[in-house]
Design a protein around this motif. Sequence first.
Motif, PDB file in Angstrom:
ATOM      1  N   THR A   1      58.096  38.135 -56.869  1.00  0.00           N
ATOM      2  CA  THR A   1      57.096  38.056 -55.807  1.00  0.00           C
ATOM      3  C   THR A   1      56.132  39.228 -55.879  1.00  0.00           C
ATOM      4  OG1 THR A   1      58.632  36.878 -54.343  1.00  0.00           O
ATOM      5  CG2 THR A   1      56.740  37.959 -53.312  1.00  0.00           C
ATOM      6  N   LEU A   2      56.662  40.434 -56.097  1.00  0.00           N
ATOM      7  CA  LEU A   2      55.812  41.614 -56.190  1.00  0.00           C
ATOM      8  C   LEU A   2      54.880  41.531 -57.397  1.00  0.00           C
ATOM      9  CD1 LEU A   2      58.400  44.406 -55.300  1.00  0.00           C
ATOM     10  CD2 LEU A   2      56.572  43.502 -53.849  1.00  0.00           C
ATOM     11  N   ALA A   3      55.421  41.070 -58.527  1.00  0.00           N
ATOM     12  CA  ALA A   3      54.589  40.952 -59.727  1.00  0.00           C
ATOM     13  C   ALA A   3      53.500  39.909 -59.537  1.00  0.00           C
ATOM     14  CB  ALA A   3      55.465  40.592 -60.932  1.00  0.00           C
ATOM     15  N   GLY A   4      53.871  38.758 -58.986  1.00  0.00           N
ATOM     16  CA  GLY A   4      52.881  37.716 -58.746  1.00  0.00           C
ATOM     17  C   GLY A   4      51.817  38.145 -57.760  1.00  0.00           C
ATOM     18  N   ALA A   5      52.239  38.837 -56.694  1.00  0.00           N
ATOM     19  CA  ALA A   5      51.275  39.326 -55.704  1.00  0.00           C
ATOM     20  C   ALA A   5      50.298  40.314 -56.341  1.00  0.00           C
ATOM     21  CB  ALA A   5      52.008  39.987 -54.538  1.00  0.00           C
ATOM     22  N   ALA A   6      50.807  41.180 -57.219  1.00  0.00           N
ATOM     23  CA  ALA A   6      49.939  42.144 -57.893  1.00  0.00           C
ATOM     24  C   ALA A   6      48.928  41.431 -58.792  1.00  0.00           C
ATOM     25  CB  ALA A   6      50.779  43.118 -58.710  1.00  0.00           C
ATOM     26  N   ILE A   7      49.361  40.374 -59.473  1.00  0.00           N
ATOM     27  CA  ILE A   7      48.467  39.617 -60.359  1.00  0.00           C
ATOM     28  C   ILE A   7      47.388  38.918 -59.541  1.00  0.00           C
ATOM     29  CG2 ILE A   7      48.331  37.670 -61.947  1.00  0.00           C
ATOM     30  CD1 ILE A   7      51.174  38.414 -62.880  1.00  0.00           C
ATOM     31  N   ILE A   8      47.788  38.294 -58.421  1.00  0.00           N
ATOM     32  CA  ILE A   8      46.824  37.599 -57.564  1.00  0.00           C
ATOM     33  C   ILE A   8      45.812  38.589 -56.995  1.00  0.00           C
ATOM     34  CG2 ILE A   8      46.548  36.276 -55.429  1.00  0.00           C
ATOM     35  CD1 ILE A   8      49.362  35.104 -56.005  1.00  0.00           C
ATOM     36  N   ALA A   9      46.305  39.743 -56.525  1.00  0.00           N
ATOM     37  CA  ALA A   9      45.404  40.766 -55.984  1.00  0.00           C
ATOM     38  C   ALA A   9      44.440  41.259 -57.059  1.00  0.00           C
ATOM     39  CB  ALA A   9      46.218  41.924 -55.412  1.00  0.00           C
ATOM     40  N   ALA A  10      44.932  41.450 -58.278  1.00  0.00           N
ATOM     41  CA  ALA A  10      44.073  41.904 -59.367  1.00  0.00           C
ATOM     42  C   ALA A  10      42.978  40.884 -59.671  1.00  0.00           C
ATOM     43  CB  ALA A  10      44.915  42.167 -60.619  1.00  0.00           C
TER      44      ALA A  10
ATOM     45  N   ALA B   1      52.260  35.297 -47.902  1.00  0.00           N
ATOM     46  CA  ALA B   1      51.050  36.115 -47.983  1.00  0.00           C
ATOM     47  C   ALA B   1      50.476  36.113 -49.398  1.00  0.00           C
ATOM     48  CB  ALA B   1      51.349  37.544 -47.542  1.00  0.00           C
ATOM     49  N   ALA B   2      51.343  36.235 -50.387  1.00  0.00           N
ATOM     50  CA  ALA B   2      50.877  36.282 -51.775  1.00  0.00           C
ATOM     51  C   ALA B   2      50.177  34.984 -52.165  1.00  0.00           C
ATOM     52  CB  ALA B   2      52.051  36.550 -52.712  1.00  0.00           C
ATOM     53  N   ILE B   3      50.768  33.849 -51.806  1.00  0.00           N
ATOM     54  CA  ILE B   3      50.166  32.554 -52.154  1.00  0.00           C
ATOM     55  C   ILE B   3      48.852  32.367 -51.417  1.00  0.00           C
ATOM     56  CG2 ILE B   3      50.480  30.056 -52.074  1.00  0.00           C
ATOM     57  CD1 ILE B   3      53.482  30.537 -52.402  1.00  0.00           C
ATOM     58  N   THR B   4      48.814  32.759 -50.144  1.00  0.00           N
ATOM     59  CA  THR B   4      47.604  32.593 -49.343  1.00  0.00           C
ATOM     60  C   THR B   4      46.430  33.348 -49.955  1.00  0.00           C
ATOM     61  OG1 THR B   4      48.871  32.301 -47.306  1.00  0.00           O
ATOM     62  CG2 THR B   4      46.578  32.981 -47.068  1.00  0.00           C
ATOM     63  N   PHE B   5      46.707  34.510 -50.565  1.00  0.00           N
ATOM     64  CA  PHE B   5      45.613  35.314 -51.101  1.00  0.00           C
ATOM     65  C   PHE B   5      45.087  34.803 -52.428  1.00  0.00           C
ATOM     66  CE2 PHE B   5      46.073  38.375 -47.779  1.00  0.00           C
ATOM     67  CZ  PHE B   5      44.776  38.857 -47.668  1.00  0.00           C
ATOM     68  N   ALA B   6      45.491  33.603 -52.812  1.00  0.00           N
ATOM     69  CA  ALA B   6      44.820  32.931 -53.920  1.00  0.00           C
ATOM     70  C   ALA B   6      43.544  32.251 -53.446  1.00  0.00           C
ATOM     71  CB  ALA B   6      45.759  31.904 -54.566  1.00  0.00           C
ATOM     72  N   ALA B   7      43.278  32.267 -52.127  1.00  0.00           N
ATOM     73  CA  ALA B   7      42.088  31.599 -51.591  1.00  0.00           C
ATOM     74  C   ALA B   7      40.786  32.089 -52.219  1.00  0.00           C
ATOM     75  CB  ALA B   7      42.049  31.747 -50.066  1.00  0.00           C
ATOM     76  N   PRO B   8      40.561  33.413 -52.410  1.00  0.00           N
ATOM     77  CA  PRO B   8      39.314  33.833 -53.074  1.00  0.00           C
ATOM     78  C   PRO B   8      39.163  33.266 -54.482  1.00  0.00           C
ATOM     79  CG  PRO B   8      40.366  35.705 -51.994  1.00  0.00           C
ATOM     80  CD  PRO B   8      41.350  34.581 -51.958  1.00  0.00           C
TER      81      PRO B   8
END
Length: 296
Positions: free
Chosen positions: A277-286, A111-118
């Motif tokens: 994973t949590l840190a990377g996901a937070a960075i991607i979301a930000a 999920a985290a990697i996928t949300f790099a799409a934007p």
Amino acid sequence: MPAPVSHLARARVDDAGTGIALMLAAWGVFSLVDTSVKWLSLAGIPALQLAFMRFGVHLVLSTGPMLGRDHSGWTAPRSLALAMLARGGLLMCATICNFFALRYLDLAVVAAITFAAPVVVCLLSVPLLGERVGPWRWGAIVLGFLGVLVVVRPWGAAFHPAMLLSCVVPFALGLFSILTRRLAGVAAPRTMQLYAGIVGALCLAPFAAAVWVSPEGPLDWALLFAIGAFAWFGHDLFGRAHGYAPASVLMPFSYSFLLYMALTGWLVFGTVPDAGTLAGAAIIAASGLIIWWRER
């Protein structure tokens, strides 16, 4: 991942609360797709078979509502049809890579990697759409890819080769999103959905037949058909959400997908995302939220 709704689309009803509720429901349903795929993958069902069922059932459900209507949605000029076929091919590519990766990776990682799409969409909008990107959005692009590196960690023991397949997904979805923008207002959404189903079902049918493995129990059989139904229903909820509120209001709630995937990963597979994973996901979301903020 669903197709983005055009910025030209207007809300039918000014009801942001309903739109947000439908958006949250849509991403919850999308998380069921990936959770079901991972369950069946671990049960020995090949990824190509799962991808075929995702598009085959989706095609059947997309075709049903069009029966009995005028046939204008079934055909299109050649150039438009080729664009929609290419769009379907990109979605098929993203789906195949995602389904292969899900066998080996935790749901939260995918999920985290996928949300790099934007982030990819913002990057590619410069050469492909001729858009201007200022320093804020360039900074968000760099930040997003740093977030992906934190999740993937190619330098550490947590790295798995399947992460390379997962990294293909945001690029395929980015191109898919840009092509959807170009088609918005030209092709009807139901026609684009139909073409996507046709491409995936027809292209994957021979591969699915070659590797077919019959599920062992009724639950696995049910999930095999539910994959396509979940995908179709999620797209339907996603589209309805944008009928009640504009995309600028709904976009931040798409990150609920990360929470859904972490929750189902824990409940179904007993996996808990690690700190990286949590840190990377937070960075991607930000980074995605910065891009959203600047585009508003």
